[in-house]
Write a protein that holds these residues in place. Structure first.
Motif, mmCIF file in Angstrom:
data_model
loop_
_atom_site.group_PDB
_atom_site.id
_atom_site.type_symbol
_atom_site.label_atom_id
_atom_site.label_comp_id
_atom_site.label_asym_id
_atom_site.label_seq_id
_atom_site.Cartn_x
_atom_site.Cartn_y
_atom_site.Cartn_z
ATOM 1 N N TRP A 134 20.053 30.420 59.004
ATOM 2 C CA TRP A 134 20.468 31.429 57.481
ATOM 3 C C TRP A 134 18.787 32.656 57.572
ATOM 4 O O TRP A 134 17.883 32.531 58.898
ATOM 5 N N PRO A 135 19.636 33.351 57.140
ATOM 6 C CA PRO A 135 18.538 34.319 57.630
ATOM 7 C C PRO A 135 16.932 34.680 57.323
ATOM 8 O O PRO A 135 16.078 34.714 55.793
ATOM 9 N N SER A 136 15.929 32.989 58.044
ATOM 10 C CA SER A 136 14.337 32.882 58.342
ATOM 11 C C SER A 136 13.950 34.155 58.024
ATOM 12 O O SER A 136 13.765 35.123 58.562
ATOM 13 N N ASN A 143 17.801 34.694 63.915
ATOM 14 C CA ASN A 143 18.311 33.970 63.089
ATOM 15 C C ASN A 143 19.651 34.246 62.630
ATOM 16 O O ASN A 143 20.190 35.262 63.044
ATOM 17 N N SER A 144 20.285 33.815 62.135
ATOM 18 C CA SER A 144 22.003 34.193 62.149
ATOM 19 C C SER A 144 22.189 35.432 61.400
ATOM 20 O O SER A 144 23.222 35.449 61.089
ATOM 21 N N GLN A 145 21.357 36.233 60.734
ATOM 22 C CA GLN A 145 21.560 37.170 60.065
ATOM 23 C C GLN A 145 22.015 38.417 61.209
ATOM 24 O O GLN A 145 22.045 39.312 61.419
ATOM 25 N N ASP A 146 20.551 38.461 62.497
ATOM 26 C CA ASP A 146 20.011 39.126 62.464
ATOM 27 C C ASP A 146 20.421 38.963 64.103
ATOM 28 O O ASP A 146 21.071 40.225 64.583
ATOM 29 N N VAL A 147 21.305 38.309 64.696
ATOM 30 C CA VAL A 147 21.829 37.969 65.679
ATOM 31 C C VAL A 147 22.945 36.957 65.462
ATOM 32 O O VAL A 147 22.594 35.939 64.523
#
Ligand SMILES: *[C@@H]1O[C@H](CO)[C@@H](O)[C@H](O)[C@H]1NC(C)=O
Ligand SMILES: *[C@@H]1O[C@H](CO)[C@@H](O)[C@H](O)[C@H]1NC(C)=O
Ligand SMILES: *[C@@H]1O[C@H](CO)[C@@H](O)[C@H](O)[C@H]1NC(C)=O
Length: 461
Positions: A134-136, A143-147
């Protein structure tokens, strides 16, 4: 007058009761936390789906090598495998850009999980590698939003589970991260500093609870450090007292060195824990359909998957002894649950369609398995004022008779086979116990393909 007084006394009593119920607050110590009654949904649910998904799904070979031995490369096979397959300057972090989740459709997953008959799911929000799905705010660029996927994987699955199914939604979370510099620093300081806990683990745990409101917090990665280092009891006290899920949430027992199998909401004790006898406290058997791995393996073999027969057998044994079964699947990095996993889950669901009354909401009976015939396990439920005892038979006897040593029944009792309309004949045996005369079935007409369930009414013990 007297009546009014009675009324006032009753009212005062009622208020006191309400106040005392409302004001139960748990203290940050194990005695207090262990005294909390487990929310009832969890014991009734019996079956959950565990999902191991993360950057480790990219190499997707013997997953445990990659989580545990990457940098230290203690295992010769890891070193050999990496030398042969990756450039010399390649690091674990380089896998993340290939975690794309391009075929991930949370509704599809939700459909498969629902079809299995499971009542809750537990997704790895973060495994030992530290990558958050999750985008922590606390996992910058990892994290899965940035990479990688550039999506909130936890959020998408949470929404699909809640919108499309009636399952409970839970999250796995690893307290430690093998490579985090602050963790390694605290470790070097023999846990006298808590920089990692303060800036990473705790903020993240509060973040996932507040954002995704999970009904299960499945903690792991605790075992190197004491619970006092992890601040576990403070977190759990908040979870039980003040969190947005304080009434529904359940948690496991992996909260610090020496805590597992002793403290927490339910006990997991060890991976694939299946003691075969009744336990004092609620427990969970966290196990895998791929017998060798939690994460997906490209190099897996069909013979390394549990058969549906074995899966149903494990469920029955687990539930008879008071446990829940948490069945693990490892999706691929592109977001698919491969057909072998899907088939096992759907077949489990088909079995449950016929036999669910012996599983959901059931309780352990006086005996867990039979005293004379092997591979017969028992559960019981209350149907209004009568108790039904279920004998779950993993192997259909070939001689037309099923001998049960445990149940005491006289001729006033009644026996049914679930999924079969008529009563089944039985005779009370000499030394207690009964013999069931099995109905005969033409090929392909049995009520189910695995583990047959006899409902017995009028059992005296
Ligand atoms: C996702 O799966 C659902 C259910 O199977 C399906 O209805 C939907 O069209 C899929 N969405 C996409 C974007 O493929
Ligand atoms: C531990 O929890 C308490 C209570 O929430 C908090 O005041 C304290 O700062 C926490 N310590 C660490 C190291 O996170
Ligand atoms: C019942 O289960 C226990 C524990 O698994 C086992 O030791 C025992 O042999 C079983 N009984 C029969 C008759 O199979």
């Amino acid at each position: 007058m007297a009546r009014k007084m009675v009324y006032h006394v009753l009212l005062a009593f009622l208020l006191l009761t309400i106040i005392s119920v409302v004001s139960v607050r748990y203290e940050p110590n194990w005695d207090s936390l262990d005294s909390r009654p487990l929310p009832a949904w969890y014991d009734a649910a019996k079956i959950g789906i565990f999902i191991h998904w993360g950057v480790f799904s990219v190499p997707s070979v013997e997953s445990e090598w990659f989580w545990w031995d990457w940098e230290g490369a203690k295992t010769k096979t890891v070193v050999d495998f990496m030398k042969a397959n990756y450039p010399p300057d390649f690091t674990y972090a380089d896998f993340a850009k290939n975690f794309k989740a391009e075929f991930f459709n949370a509704s599809e997953w939700a459909d498969i999980f629902q079809a299995s008959g499971a009542q809750y799911i537990v997704l790895t929000s973060k495994h030992h590698e530290g990558f958050t799905n999750w985008p922590s705010r606390y996992s910058f660029n990892w994290n899965s939003q940035d990479v990688g996927p550039a999506r909130d994987l936890v959020g998408e699955l949470a929404a699909a589970i809640r919108n499309n199914t009636d399952m409970f939604f839970g999250l796995y979370h690893s307290l430690f991260e093998w490579f985090h510099p602050l963790y390694l620093q605290d470790k070097a300081n023999k846990w006298q500093t808590q920089k990692f806990v303060e800036s990473k683990t705790m903020p993240e745990l509060y973040e996932i609870v507040n954002r995704y409101k999970p009904d299960v917090i499945w903690s792991d990665g605790d075992w190197e450090a004491p619970d006092t280092y992890w601040n576990s009891t403070n977190f759990i006290a908040w979870l039980y007292n003040d969190s947005p899920v304080k009434d529904s949430v359940v948690t496991n027992d992996r909260w610090g060195q020496g805590i597992m199998c002793k403290h927490g909401g339910f006990l997991t004790c060890s991976d694939r824990y299946n003691p075969g006898k009744l336990q004092k406290r609620k427990w969970e058997n966290a196990m895998t359909i791929d017998k060798q791995s939690w994460g997906y393996r490209r190099n897996t073999k069909l013979s390394e998957f549990l058969t549906t027969d074995e899966l149903v057998g494990t469920l029955v044994e687990t539930v008879s002894c008071g446990g829940n079964m948490l069945v693990n699947v490892g999706p691929t990095s592109d977001g698919k649950i491969i057909p072998v996993f899907e088939e096992r889950l759907r077949e489990l669901g088909q079995w449950l369609k016929v036999n669910s009354e012996a599983i959901y909401g059931s309780h352990p009976w006086t005996y867990q398995n039979d005293t004379v015939t092997p591979n017969v396990w028992y559960t019981k439920t209350k149907i209004s004022s009568t108790t039904a005892v279920y004998a779950i038979v993993l192997d259909w006897p070939t001689n037309g008779k099923l001998q049960l040593g445990a149940p005491k029944m006289d001729s006033s009792g009644v026996v049914y086979l679930l999924g079969y309309r008529q009563q089944v004949k039985f005779s009370p045996g000499g030394q207690g116990g009964i013999t069931i005369m099995l109905p005969e079935f033409a090929d392909g007409t049995m009520p189910c393909k695995h583990a047959w369930v006899f409902r017995m009414l009028g059992v005296k013990n």
